[in-house]
Design a protein around this motif. Structure first.
Motif, PDB file in Angstrom:
ATOM      1  N   MET A   1      -6.918  26.148  25.700  1.00 42.27           N
ATOM      2  CA  MET A   1      -5.994  25.941  24.606  1.00 42.27           C
ATOM      3  C   MET A   1      -4.582  25.851  25.179  1.00 42.27           C
ATOM      4  O   MET A   1      -4.205  26.607  26.060  1.00 42.27           O
ATOM      5  CB  MET A   1      -6.114  27.100  23.607  1.00 42.27           C
ATOM      6  N   LYS A   2      -3.785  24.926  24.652  1.00 41.85           N
ATOM      7  CA  LYS A   2      -2.422  24.727  25.126  1.00 41.85           C
ATOM      8  C   LYS A   2      -1.533  25.897  24.726  1.00 41.85           C
ATOM      9  O   LYS A   2      -1.737  26.515  23.688  1.00 41.85           O
ATOM     10  CB  LYS A   2      -1.853  23.438  24.547  1.00 41.85           C
ATOM     11  N   LEU A   3      -0.545  26.164  25.561  1.00 38.87           N
ATOM     12  CA  LEU A   3       0.367  27.271  25.303  1.00 38.87           C
ATOM     13  C   LEU A   3       1.070  27.114  23.955  1.00 38.87           C
ATOM     14  O   LEU A   3       1.238  28.094  23.215  1.00 38.87           O
ATOM     15  CB  LEU A   3       1.392  27.397  26.431  1.00 38.87           C
ATOM     16  N   SER A   4       1.451  25.909  23.599  1.00 35.23           N
ATOM     17  CA  SER A   4       2.105  25.682  22.306  1.00 35.23           C
ATOM     18  C   SER A   4       1.209  26.120  21.152  1.00 35.23           C
ATOM     19  O   SER A   4       1.681  26.734  20.191  1.00 35.23           O
ATOM     20  CB  SER A   4       2.463  24.195  22.131  1.00 35.23           C
ATOM     21  N   ASN A   5      -0.066  25.823  21.254  1.00 36.41           N
ATOM     22  CA  ASN A   5      -1.014  26.222  20.207  1.00 36.41           C
ATOM     23  C   ASN A   5      -1.169  27.738  20.149  1.00 36.41           C
ATOM     24  O   ASN A   5      -1.286  28.316  19.064  1.00 36.41           O
ATOM     25  CB  ASN A   5      -2.379  25.577  20.436  1.00 36.41           C
ATOM     26  N   ILE A   6      -1.166  28.377  21.304  1.00 43.43           N
ATOM     27  CA  ILE A   6      -1.304  29.836  21.360  1.00 43.43           C
ATOM     28  C   ILE A   6      -0.084  30.503  20.710  1.00 43.43           C
ATOM     29  O   ILE A   6      -0.227  31.437  19.917  1.00 43.43           O
ATOM     30  CB  ILE A   6      -1.491  30.307  22.817  1.00 43.43           C
ATOM     31  N   ILE A   7       1.096  30.000  21.037  1.00 41.83           N
ATOM     32  CA  ILE A   7       2.324  30.552  20.449  1.00 41.83           C
ATOM     33  C   ILE A   7       2.326  30.331  18.935  1.00 41.83           C
ATOM     34  O   ILE A   7       2.642  31.241  18.164  1.00 41.83           O
ATOM     35  CB  ILE A   7       3.577  29.919  21.101  1.00 41.83           C
ATOM     36  N   GLU A   8       1.935  29.136  18.509  1.00 44.91           N
ATOM     37  CA  GLU A   8       1.861  28.830  17.076  1.00 44.91           C
ATOM     38  C   GLU A   8       0.914  29.798  16.369  1.00 44.91           C
ATOM     39  O   GLU A   8       1.255  30.350  15.313  1.00 44.91           O
ATOM     40  CB  GLU A   8       1.388  27.390  16.857  1.00 44.91           C
ATOM     41  N   GLU A   9      -0.265  30.008  16.918  1.00 48.16           N
ATOM     42  CA  GLU A   9      -1.245  30.903  16.300  1.00 48.16           C
ATOM     43  C   GLU A   9      -0.726  32.337  16.235  1.00 48.16           C
ATOM     44  O   GLU A   9      -0.940  33.032  15.244  1.00 48.16           O
ATOM     45  CB  GLU A   9      -2.584  30.848  17.047  1.00 48.16           C
ATOM     46  N   PHE A  10      -0.033  32.769  17.278  1.00 48.87           N
ATOM     47  CA  PHE A  10       0.529  34.113  17.289  1.00 48.87           C
ATOM     48  C   PHE A  10       1.517  34.283  16.137  1.00 48.87           C
ATOM     49  O   PHE A  10       1.475  35.278  15.403  1.00 48.87           O
ATOM     50  CB  PHE A  10       1.213  34.381  18.639  1.00 48.87           C
ATOM     51  N   ILE A  11       2.410  33.316  15.980  1.00 45.91           N
ATOM     52  CA  ILE A  11       3.408  33.386  14.906  1.00 45.91           C
ATOM     53  C   ILE A  11       2.730  33.310  13.545  1.00 45.91           C
ATOM     54  O   ILE A  11       3.085  34.048  12.623  1.00 45.91           O
ATOM     55  CB  ILE A  11       4.475  32.276  15.076  1.00 45.91           C
ATOM     56  N   GLN A  38      10.498  26.417  25.316  1.00 44.91           N
ATOM     57  CA  GLN A  38       9.117  26.236  24.845  1.00 44.91           C
ATOM     58  C   GLN A  38       8.961  26.847  23.453  1.00 44.91           C
ATOM     59  O   GLN A  38       8.316  26.277  22.582  1.00 44.91           O
ATOM     60  CB  GLN A  38       8.121  26.887  25.815  1.00 44.91           C
ATOM     61  N   ILE A  39       9.591  27.996  23.243  1.00 47.32           N
ATOM     62  CA  ILE A  39       9.574  28.651  21.931  1.00 47.32           C
ATOM     63  C   ILE A  39      10.298  27.768  20.925  1.00 47.32           C
ATOM     64  O   ILE A  39       9.815  27.550  19.805  1.00 47.32           O
ATOM     65  CB  ILE A  39      10.223  30.058  22.005  1.00 47.32           C
TER      66      ILE A  39
END
Length: 147
Positions: A1-11, A38-39
């Motif tokens: 999973m891409k880092l952007s997707n991981i950050i999105e899911e966390f938020i 990136q954020i």
């Protein structure tokens, strides 16, 4: 999973618990071992008004990013979306609007697909920027009829 997707899911997990979250850009960057830009990218592309979010940002030492999930209250929510569209909208942004309306149970899957087809680049065979202007007018007219 891409880092952007991981950050999105966390938020999004944080927003599932509270309608509003306040984040520190640097703290998130440290948590995910990435640069603060990136954020910024994730927030600007995944938490926009057409996706049902309001974002407030304050820079500086005590700076923060406040993300608020816009509560869909049918008529008011649709009017809010109409206001955020502006004078032009891309195909991807109009798809995001329709996805949000579908996720909020304001339109059916079939309605979303029909509207997406009408607003697609292949249906609007004119050049930019006119195509995005026409798409915005069409989407606004469709949404007004949902109110």
């Amino acid at each position: 999973m891409k880092l952007s997707n991981i950050i999105e899911e966390f938020i999004k997990e944080m927003l599932a618990e509270n309608r509003e979250v306040e984040l520190q850009r640097n703290e998130l960057a440290n948590r995910f071992n990435c640069v603060p830009s990136q954020i910024n990218y994730v927030i600007s592309t995944r938490f926009s008004p057409e996706r049902g979010y309001s974002v407030e940002s304050r820079r500086g030492g005590g700076g923060y990013i406040r993300i608020t999930r816009t509560a869909p209250e049918n008529e008011n929510y649709i009017l809010h979306i109409i206001e955020t569209i502006g004078n032009h909208i891309s195909a991807s942004s109009s798809t995001a609007v329709l996805q949000e309306l579908y996720n909020s149970d304001l339109i059916s899957h079939k309605e979303a697909k029909i509207i997406m087809a009408a607003l697609s680049d292949s249906s609007l065979i004119i050049q930019r920027p006119e195509r995005d202007i026409v798409r915005a007018k069409m989407l606004k007219n469709i949404l007004i009829n949902l109110v």
